[in-house]
Write an enzyme that holds these catalytic residues in place. Sequence first.
Site, short mmCIF file in Angstrom:
data_model
loop_
_atom_site.label_atom_id
_atom_site.label_comp_id
_atom_site.label_asym_id
_atom_site.label_seq_id
_atom_site.Cartn_x
_atom_site.Cartn_y
_atom_site.Cartn_z
N ARG A 207 1.10 9.24 2.39
CA ARG A 207 1.20 9.69 3.79
C ARG A 207 0.58 11.08 3.97
NH1 ARG A 207 7.14 9.57 5.72
NH2 ARG A 207 6.95 7.57 4.67
N ASP B 174 0.52 -4.31 -5.61
CA ASP B 174 0.46 -3.35 -4.52
C ASP B 174 1.01 -4.06 -3.27
OD1 ASP B 174 -0.51 -1.03 -3.06
OD2 ASP B 174 -2.09 -2.34 -2.32
N GLY C 242 -4.23 2.75 0.53
CA GLY C 242 -3.58 3.08 -0.74
C GLY C 242 -3.28 4.55 -0.95
N ASN D 41 8.15 3.23 2.58
CA ASN D 41 8.81 2.20 3.39
C ASN D 41 8.75 0.82 2.73
OD1 ASN D 41 9.37 3.82 5.88
ND2 ASN D 41 7.16 4.09 5.83
N ASP E 215 -5.69 -3.53 -3.81
CA ASP E 215 -6.81 -3.60 -2.87
C ASP E 215 -7.51 -2.25 -2.70
OD1 ASP E 215 -4.63 -2.43 -1.43
OD2 ASP E 215 -5.83 -2.70 0.39
N ASP F 151 0.52 -2.96 0.72
CA ASP F 151 -0.40 -3.03 1.85
C ASP F 151 -1.78 -3.49 1.37
OD1 ASP F 151 -1.70 -2.63 4.27
OD2 ASP F 151 -2.01 -0.49 3.91
N SER G 285 3.81 3.41 -0.62
CA SER G 285 4.62 3.57 0.60
C SER G 285 6.08 3.92 0.32
CB SER G 285 4.57 2.27 1.41
OG SER G 285 5.41 2.41 2.54
P1 B16 Z 1 4.13 5.34 3.92
P2 B16 Z 1 0.12 0.56 -0.56
C1 B16 Z 1 -0.03 2.52 1.23
O1 B16 Z 1 0.48 1.30 0.84
C2 B16 Z 1 -0.94 2.35 2.45
O2 B16 Z 1 -2.09 1.60 2.09
C3 B16 Z 1 -1.38 3.70 2.94
O3 B16 Z 1 -2.22 3.56 4.07
C4 B16 Z 1 -0.13 4.53 3.29
O4 B16 Z 1 -0.52 5.84 3.73
C5 B16 Z 1 0.76 4.62 2.06
O5 B16 Z 1 1.11 3.32 1.62
C6 B16 Z 1 2.02 5.42 2.32
O6 B16 Z 1 2.82 4.73 3.22
O7 B16 Z 1 3.69 6.30 4.97
O8 B16 Z 1 4.85 4.13 4.44
O9 B16 Z 1 4.94 6.05 2.82
O10 B16 Z 1 -1.24 -0.03 -0.39
O11 B16 Z 1 0.19 1.56 -1.71
O12 B16 Z 1 1.20 -0.48 -0.65
MG MG Z 2 -2.89 -1.32 -0.87
#
Ligand code: B16
Ligand code: MG
Length: 215
Positions: A51, A11, A48, A118, A170, A13, A116
Site C-alpha cells: 500500500r 498470491d 503486487g 486485507n 502475477d 490479487d 495485502s
Molecule cells: P492492501 P497481492 C497486492 O495484492 C495488490 O496487488 C496491490 O495492488 C496492493 O497494493 C497490495 O496487495 C496491498 O494491498 O492495501 O490491501 O494491503 O497481489 O500481493 O495479493
Molecule cells: Mg498479485
Amino acid sequence: MRKNIEAFIFDLDGVITDTAELHYLAWKNMADREGYTFNRAINEKLRGVSRRASLEIILAGLKISEEKILTLMEEKNTEYKELLETLTSKDILDGVMELLNELKKRGIKVALASASKNAVPILKKLEIFDLFDAIGDGNCVERAKPAPDVFIHAAGQLQIAVSRCLVVEDAEAGVLGAIDCGMSSVGIGPHERVGAADFVFETPGDINLYEVLGN
Ligand code: B16
Ligand code: MG
C-alpha cells in the site's frame, strides 16, 4: 517439470481474484481529490506492490508529510474495504477452484502469500479461507515483495522446505521474491512481466499441473 513439490503458495490479487480493479477505483478517487495524476497505466505498476509503495508510485517523487501519507493510505483503504463488501465466490478467477481441489486431492498443501493487509477478509468473502493450510499476508512481514519474506513465512507455517514449495504469482516482484528464496514459480500473465518464472501461463485457469509437476 518440478519434482517433489509439497506446497503451492498462491498470491491473491491477480491469481485468485482480481481486486486490482477495486484498488484502482479507491486510488483513483483519492488521486482525484488530491489532484494527483492517476490512470490505468499507473495502476498497472501497483500490481503486487504494498500500500505504501503504491502511494509512493502515485506521488511520483512529490514530497508530502508523513502525517499526510498515513491519512491518504487510510482514506484509500477505507474506501477499498467498502468496495470489498461486494465480493462473493463468483469473483474467484476461472479454474482456481478446480486447481485448489486437485491439489487437495494430491495431498499438496496450499498457502497464501499476499502483499495485502486485507487478505484474510478477502478469502472469507470468497468463501475459500478454510481451504488454506497457511496464510502469509501484509500483516505478517515487514519487508514487502520483492523481498522473499512472505513466502518464507508461509513455508515456515507449513513446515515445508523452500525447495519443495512452488509460488503462483502475477507480479514481477512476486516472481523475483520466489526465485530469491529458492522456490519454484509459476508466472501468470505476459512474459514481459513474469518471464523469469519457471513456468508461464496466461491465466490461472491455464495452469497445467502435468507440465508443472510431471504427473
Ligand atoms: P492492501 P497481492 C497486492 O495484492 C495488490 O496487488 C496491490 O495492488 C496492493 O497494493 C497490495 O496487495 C496491498 O494491498 O492495501 O490491501 O494491503 O497481489 O500481493 O495479493
Ligand atoms: Mg498479485
